[in-house]
Design an enzyme around this catalytic site. Structure first.
Site, PDB file in Angstrom:
ATOM      1  N   TRP A  31      16.898 -53.316 -25.389  1.00  0.00           N
ATOM      2  CA  TRP A  31      16.244 -52.408 -26.343  1.00  0.00           C
ATOM      3  C   TRP A  31      16.044 -53.136 -27.666  1.00  0.00           C
ATOM      4  O   TRP A  31      16.929 -53.836 -28.146  1.00  0.00           O
ATOM      5  CB  TRP A  31      17.126 -51.174 -26.592  1.00  0.00           C
ATOM      6  N   SER A  65      21.982 -50.623 -25.943  1.00  0.00           N
ATOM      7  CA  SER A  65      23.250 -50.867 -26.647  1.00  0.00           C
ATOM      8  C   SER A  65      24.405 -50.094 -26.024  1.00  0.00           C
ATOM      9  O   SER A  65      25.542 -50.557 -26.028  1.00  0.00           O
ATOM     10  CB  SER A  65      23.102 -50.482 -28.119  1.00  0.00           C
ATOM     11  N   GLU A  67      25.088 -49.734 -23.085  1.00  0.00           N
ATOM     12  CA  GLU A  67      25.621 -50.472 -21.932  1.00  0.00           C
ATOM     13  C   GLU A  67      26.386 -51.736 -22.355  1.00  0.00           C
ATOM     14  O   GLU A  67      26.942 -52.452 -21.508  1.00  0.00           O
ATOM     15  CB  GLU A  67      24.483 -50.856 -20.977  1.00  0.00           C
ATOM     16  N   VAL A  90      20.262 -50.654 -32.870  1.00  0.00           N
ATOM     17  CA  VAL A  90      19.878 -49.249 -32.768  1.00  0.00           C
ATOM     18  C   VAL A  90      19.132 -48.875 -34.045  1.00  0.00           C
ATOM     19  O   VAL A  90      19.595 -49.174 -35.147  1.00  0.00           O
ATOM     20  CB  VAL A  90      21.111 -48.333 -32.586  1.00  0.00           C
ATOM     21  N   HIS A  97      20.247 -38.741 -31.499  1.00  0.00           N
ATOM     22  CA  HIS A  97      20.570 -39.735 -30.466  1.00  0.00           C
ATOM     23  C   HIS A  97      21.184 -40.995 -31.080  1.00  0.00           C
ATOM     24  O   HIS A  97      22.150 -41.553 -30.551  1.00  0.00           O
ATOM     25  CB  HIS A  97      19.272 -40.094 -29.729  1.00  0.00           C
ATOM     26  N   TYR A 122      31.496 -57.693 -32.891  1.00  0.00           N
ATOM     27  CA  TYR A 122      30.579 -56.566 -33.085  1.00  0.00           C
ATOM     28  C   TYR A 122      29.238 -57.046 -33.664  1.00  0.00           C
ATOM     29  O   TYR A 122      29.097 -57.250 -34.864  1.00  0.00           O
ATOM     30  CB  TYR A 122      31.240 -55.585 -34.048  1.00  0.00           C
TER      31      TYR A 122
HETATM   32  C1  DLZ Z   1      17.624 -44.255 -25.442  1.00  0.00           C
HETATM   33  C2  DLZ Z   1      17.742 -45.243 -26.546  1.00  0.00           C
HETATM   34  C3  DLZ Z   1      17.145 -44.998 -27.806  1.00  0.00           C
HETATM   35  C4  DLZ Z   1      16.378 -43.740 -28.090  1.00  0.00           C
HETATM   36  N1  DLZ Z   1      17.201 -45.883 -28.796  1.00  0.00           N
HETATM   37  C5  DLZ Z   1      17.873 -47.042 -28.588  1.00  0.00           C
HETATM   38  C6  DLZ Z   1      17.958 -48.003 -29.633  1.00  0.00           C
HETATM   39  O1  DLZ Z   1      17.426 -47.868 -30.739  1.00  0.00           O
HETATM   40  N2  DLZ Z   1      18.668 -49.139 -29.376  1.00  0.00           N
HETATM   41  C7  DLZ Z   1      19.296 -49.366 -28.172  1.00  0.00           C
HETATM   42  O2  DLZ Z   1      19.923 -50.418 -28.009  1.00  0.00           O
HETATM   43  N3  DLZ Z   1      19.194 -48.467 -27.172  1.00  0.00           N
HETATM   44  C8  DLZ Z   1      18.505 -47.337 -27.353  1.00  0.00           C
HETATM   45  N4  DLZ Z   1      18.427 -46.434 -26.331  1.00  0.00           N
HETATM   46  C9  DLZ Z   1      18.997 -46.766 -25.005  1.00  0.00           C
HETATM   47  C10 DLZ Z   1      20.503 -46.485 -24.871  1.00  0.00           C
HETATM   48  O3  DLZ Z   1      21.282 -47.486 -25.531  1.00  0.00           O
HETATM   49  C11 DLZ Z   1      20.906 -46.494 -23.383  1.00  0.00           C
HETATM   50  O4  DLZ Z   1      20.440 -47.659 -22.779  1.00  0.00           O
HETATM   51  C12 DLZ Z   1      20.353 -45.289 -22.636  1.00  0.00           C
HETATM   52  O5  DLZ Z   1      20.712 -44.092 -23.268  1.00  0.00           O
HETATM   53  C13 DLZ Z   1      20.855 -45.254 -21.180  1.00  0.00           C
HETATM   54  O6  DLZ Z   1      22.286 -45.187 -21.144  1.00  0.00           O
END
Ligand code: DLZ
Length: 162
Positions: A31, A65, A67, A90, A97, A122
């Site tokens: 992500w 993140s 995971e 994130v 969320h 971290y």
């Molecule tokens: C779903 C999601 C969202 C909305 N935003 C981010 C993000 O900004 N950064 C990130 O690393 N992951 C995001 N995810 C995915 C979640 O970390 C995760 O992979 C899903 O909720 C599935 O468990």
């Protein structure tokens, strides 16, 4: 916090122990890959700069993140690493969320750190905007990946000398 007063890539090179022979895992989230890519590159290059062999760096990707905790845990269980660097980004959206992912990931990584034998570093950027993330991924405030690599080396050295 005060990253604005401190460039993440600036440190005293000589204060970092020689890392030859140390083994590192880097678990990185897909992500926001335009951010996590440069963070990974920064961490990787900094480890090499301090003497880590390429073959002693294990890199694994995870979808998001959230995971990172499982990925870091698996790396620890493999017995192949002396420290794990968890890299993710994130960015706040319109719903709560953001808060749940930040909290769950941070809590999970802290738990691994507190109960485990292997330090987990971290490398999660938690930003309100994409610009804030870019500033910390090789932009105006340096690269959080560099800082994580230096921290990881110091923690492995600490563990060896304690
Ligand atoms: C779903 C999601 C969202 C909305 N935003 C981010 C993000 O900004 N950064 C990130 O690393 N992951 C995001 N995810 C995915 C979640 O970390 C995760 O992979 C899903 O909720 C599935 O468990």
């Amino acid at each position: 916090m005060a990253t604005k007063l401190h460039n993440l890539s600036e440190y005293d090179f000589n204060s970092v122990p020689d890392a030859a022979g140390m083994r590192f895992g880097i678990v990185v989230s897909e992500w926001n890959h335009t951010i996590t890519g440069p963070l990974l590159e920064g961490a990787h290059q900094t480890l090499l700069k301090h003497g880590v062999r390429e073959s002693d760096i294990l890199v694994k990707t995870v979808p998001g993140s959230f995971e990172l905790v499982f990925g870091a845990s698996q790396m620890i269980r493999s017995g192949r690493v002396d420290a794990v660097i968890a890299i993710g980004c994130v960015i706040r959206g319109d719903t709560p969320h953001f808060d749940y992912i930040c909290e769950g990931t941070t809590e999970g990584l802290a738990r691994l750190n507190a109960t485990g034998e292997v330090p987990v570093i971290y490398g999660l950027l938690t930003c309100n905007t994409l610009q804030q993330a870019q500033d910390r991924a090789g932009g105006s405030l340096g690269n959080k990946g560099d800082e994580c690599a230096v921290t990881a080396i110091k923690m492995v050295d600490d563990k060896r000398t304690l």
